[in-house]
Enzyme design. Structure first.
Site, PDB file in Angstrom:
ATOM      1  N   PRO A   1     -14.904  -0.030 -52.556  1.00 12.97           N
ATOM      2  CA  PRO A   1     -14.325  -1.113 -53.371  1.00 12.97           C
ATOM      3  C   PRO A   1     -15.360  -2.214 -53.574  1.00 12.97           C
ATOM      4  O   PRO A   1     -16.127  -2.516 -52.651  1.00 12.97           O
ATOM      5  CB  PRO A   1     -13.140  -1.594 -52.526  1.00 12.97           C
ATOM      6  CG  PRO A   1     -13.367  -1.064 -51.152  1.00 12.97           C
ATOM      7  CD  PRO A   1     -14.242   0.142 -51.262  1.00 12.97           C
ATOM      8  N   HIS A   2     -15.392  -2.781 -54.761  1.00 13.29           N
ATOM      9  CA  HIS A   2     -16.414  -3.794 -55.029  1.00 13.29           C
ATOM     10  C   HIS A   2     -15.922  -4.770 -56.080  1.00 13.29           C
ATOM     11  O   HIS A   2     -15.340  -4.374 -57.088  1.00 13.29           O
ATOM     12  CB  HIS A   2     -17.732  -3.152 -55.467  1.00 13.29           C
ATOM     13  CG  HIS A   2     -17.586  -2.162 -56.588  1.00 13.29           C
ATOM     14  ND1 HIS A   2     -17.110  -0.885 -56.391  1.00 13.29           N
ATOM     15  CD2 HIS A   2     -17.855  -2.262 -57.912  1.00 13.29           C
ATOM     16  CE1 HIS A   2     -17.098  -0.245 -57.541  1.00 13.29           C
ATOM     17  NE2 HIS A   2     -17.529  -1.058 -58.490  1.00 13.29           N
ATOM     18  N   VAL A   3     -16.133  -6.055 -55.809  1.00 17.42           N
ATOM     19  CA  VAL A   3     -15.732  -7.092 -56.755  1.00 17.42           C
ATOM     20  C   VAL A   3     -16.770  -8.213 -56.759  1.00 17.42           C
ATOM     21  O   VAL A   3     -17.445  -8.456 -55.757  1.00 17.42           O
ATOM     22  CB  VAL A   3     -14.353  -7.711 -56.417  1.00 17.42           C
ATOM     23  CG1 VAL A   3     -13.242  -6.719 -56.664  1.00 17.42           C
ATOM     24  CG2 VAL A   3     -14.298  -8.248 -55.014  1.00 17.42           C
TER      25      VAL A   3
END
Lengths: 99, 165
Positions: free
Chosen positions: B78-80
């Site tokens: 997951p990456h933001v």
């Protein structure tokens, strides 16, 4: 996030690594829902700045706007920001925030 | 345009500079995706990476609505990018039994790499970190070594070696 998903370079890069980016519609719906809650005048300001600057909301670091790299006036740089008193860079117009 | 056209810096690597012992979860307490995202966001808050873990959690959920970051072979990344953080950091979480993450291959996820970064434009480092993680864990023996690593330092060394190979 939506900007990244719409950016062909970033989206292609992510998809090439195995991250599906197919459901942009879901993000667009969320964006519309959230935008409807934002003050109309503020939203207009956002849209106006976004036409010339891809990243509208930028950080203030060391008294410098990280969008245009111009120093902010001392009075501005020391002001605390609240939702009711959002601050714009006097040079580029971007919306400023501090962490 | 393909990823090959991106100019990625050689300097920054996952193991050196972005992993932190305070952002290491040797065994996730929860088993389902939504709860995993909560645990990750809470850990960021506890480690004072963000003052708003709830905001980060909402962004993680939005990112997953775009497409699952469970890329298969027991890996999720997951990456933001968000104004809620000021530094690029990577959180490593493990689950020996595996967690349900709606991965593209339907398999349980054992290793989660959460990348958070401020919204710098452009940010080739962020893209490089994403690529490096995917590259590093492509081999089953690396994934197993990460799961077997007895300490955070040992896990970091596994990633350091894998990135260089």
């Amino acid at each position: 996030m939506l900007r990244d998903a719409r950016n062909p370079e970033i989206a292609t890069h992510e998809e090439s690594l195995g991250f599906p980016m197919g459901n942009v519609k879901a993000l667009e719906r969320t964006r519309e829902r959230l935008a409807s809650r934002i003050d109309e005048q503020l939203l207009k300001t956002y849209e106006r700045v976004s036409r010339k600057s891809p990243r509208v909301v930028v950080r203030v670091e060391g008294g410098v706007c990280q969008g245009c790299r111009m120093s902010l006036p001392t009075s501005s740089a020391s002001r605390s920001i609240t939702p009711a008193s959002l601050e714009n860079c006097q040079n580029c117009g971007r919306i400023l925030y501090r962490l | 345009m393909t990823s090959a056209t991106l100019t990625l810096p050689k300097a920054a690597t996952v193991a050196d500079g972005f992993l932190r012992s305070s952002l290491y979860i040797p065994e996730l307490r929860v088993k389902r995706k939504s709860a995993v995202l909560e645990e990750l966001a809470q850990t960021l808050g506890t480690a004072t990476i963000t003052k708003d873990p709830e905001g980060i959690l909402e962004l993680l959920r939005q990112r997953e609505s775009l497409g699952s970051t469970g890329i298969g072979k027991g890996i999720a990344v997951p990456h933001v990018r968000s104004t809620l953080v000021s530094d690029r950091v990577i959180l490593l979480a493990r689950s020996q039994k595996g967690v349900e993450f709606e991965a593209v291959d339907g398999a349980p996820v054992h290793l989660v790499f959460l990348i958070v970064a401020p919204p710098i434009e452009p940010d080739p480092v962020y893209l490089k970190l994403l690529a490096e993680i995917v590259h590093s864990v492509r081999l089953a023996r690396v994934r197993q070594k990460l799961l077997d690593a007895p300490t955070f330092e040992a896990a970091r060394e596994v990633l350091r070696v894998a990135a260089a190979s």
